[in-house]
Design an enzyme around this catalytic site. Sequence first.
Site, PDB file in Angstrom:
ATOM      1  N   HIS A   1      -7.691   8.292   2.777  1.00 34.87           N
ATOM      2  CA  HIS A   1      -6.890   8.363   4.010  1.00 34.87           C
ATOM      3  C   HIS A   1      -6.918   9.773   4.608  1.00 34.87           C
ATOM      4  O   HIS A   1      -5.887  10.395   4.856  1.00 34.87           O
ATOM      5  CB  HIS A   1      -5.444   7.928   3.748  1.00 34.87           C
ATOM      6  CG  HIS A   1      -4.778   7.367   4.972  1.00 34.87           C
ATOM      7  ND1 HIS A   1      -3.886   6.331   4.924  1.00 34.87           N
ATOM      8  CD2 HIS A   1      -4.880   7.707   6.282  1.00 34.87           C
ATOM      9  CE1 HIS A   1      -3.456   6.053   6.144  1.00 34.87           C
ATOM     10  NE2 HIS A   1      -4.052   6.882   6.986  1.00 34.87           N
TER      11      HIS A   1
ATOM     12  N   ARG B   1      -5.769   0.539   9.587  1.00 34.76           N
ATOM     13  CA  ARG B   1      -4.741   0.382   8.565  1.00 34.76           C
ATOM     14  C   ARG B   1      -5.277  -0.536   7.465  1.00 34.76           C
ATOM     15  O   ARG B   1      -6.097  -1.430   7.722  1.00 34.76           O
ATOM     16  CB  ARG B   1      -3.451  -0.209   9.169  1.00 34.76           C
ATOM     17  CG  ARG B   1      -2.701   0.740  10.074  1.00 34.76           C
ATOM     18  CD  ARG B   1      -2.079   1.888   9.299  1.00 34.76           C
ATOM     19  NE  ARG B   1      -1.315   2.804  10.128  1.00 34.76           N
ATOM     20  CZ  ARG B   1      -1.797   3.899  10.695  1.00 34.76           C
ATOM     21  NH1 ARG B   1      -3.077   4.195  10.533  1.00 34.76           N
ATOM     22  NH2 ARG B   1      -1.036   4.698  11.409  1.00 34.76           N
TER      23      ARG B   1
END
Length: 307
Positions: A270, A222
Amino acid sequence: MSIVLIFKSDASRWQELLVKKLPDEVIEVHPKVKDKNAVRFALCWKPEKDVLQQYKNLEVVQSLGAGVDHILDTQTLDNKTKLTRLVDTNLSNDMWEYLLVAVLQYIKNFPRYQNDQRNKTWDPHRYKTIRETHVSIMGLGKIGEFVAKKFVELGFTVSGWSVTKKDIPGVTSYSNDELETFLNNTNILINVLPLTPSTKGILNKTVFEKLKRNAYVISVGRGDHLIENDLLESLDAGILSGAMLDVFAEEPLPKNHPFWNHPKIIITPHVASLTNFDSAIDFIVENYKRMLSNQSLLHVVSPTKGY
């Protein structure tokens, strides 16, 4: 009784698939829900703050991803509501393929040669081999364990770090209080940790300085795991040789962010592992049916641990 989809993005494709799998159920997309008190199951991806408070009879909140921080950070769940995460073998394999590319391009100096090409510089460099490369993986959950085994199969030296030691053939495992020992002799540090209060900011200068000089960092966990200025300072000081980043504290990454133009950083948007519609929908339907029959749910998350 009904199912609600609460997405930051377009949820129409997921609604279509669920209708096909569960033709007798009411499946609606927030906020266009006729009877919010009838909703017992919510499928969520990056919901707006406190939106689940509108659904008083929720029993299950299913994350549309392996991570649940996007829910825990924005919602307050009561004790009767279970939070589950998506665990998909496709996600693990996709992550492995991404990380394999990231590691191999680094040990064969491709990032350096890309910069040399732009500058029209002919400068051969010594490369590393698989056998002489030590890969250290932060996080040995489902994905971390899968990835660690794959690197072992190829002949890498592999270490792993998690809350408790894991018994994984070929992997030297370290527990939570052995972080410094785990970091020693690391050529490539891979982060696949969940985001929790204890792991936020864990990729920092103190950690970078414990690695072998000129180590490489790959982060697919993350964005909030990384202290961005610490990474920039460590790259500029020669503590690290480079980094490959797939996750960021703010996404999309702002146009003026220094990561874009840094010669030692590779950015991907991502995409290390993307949810597969077909396999994910079967998992979601299975958990919904388990809820209806009062069976144990798959991959329930501890709100206190965050995983």
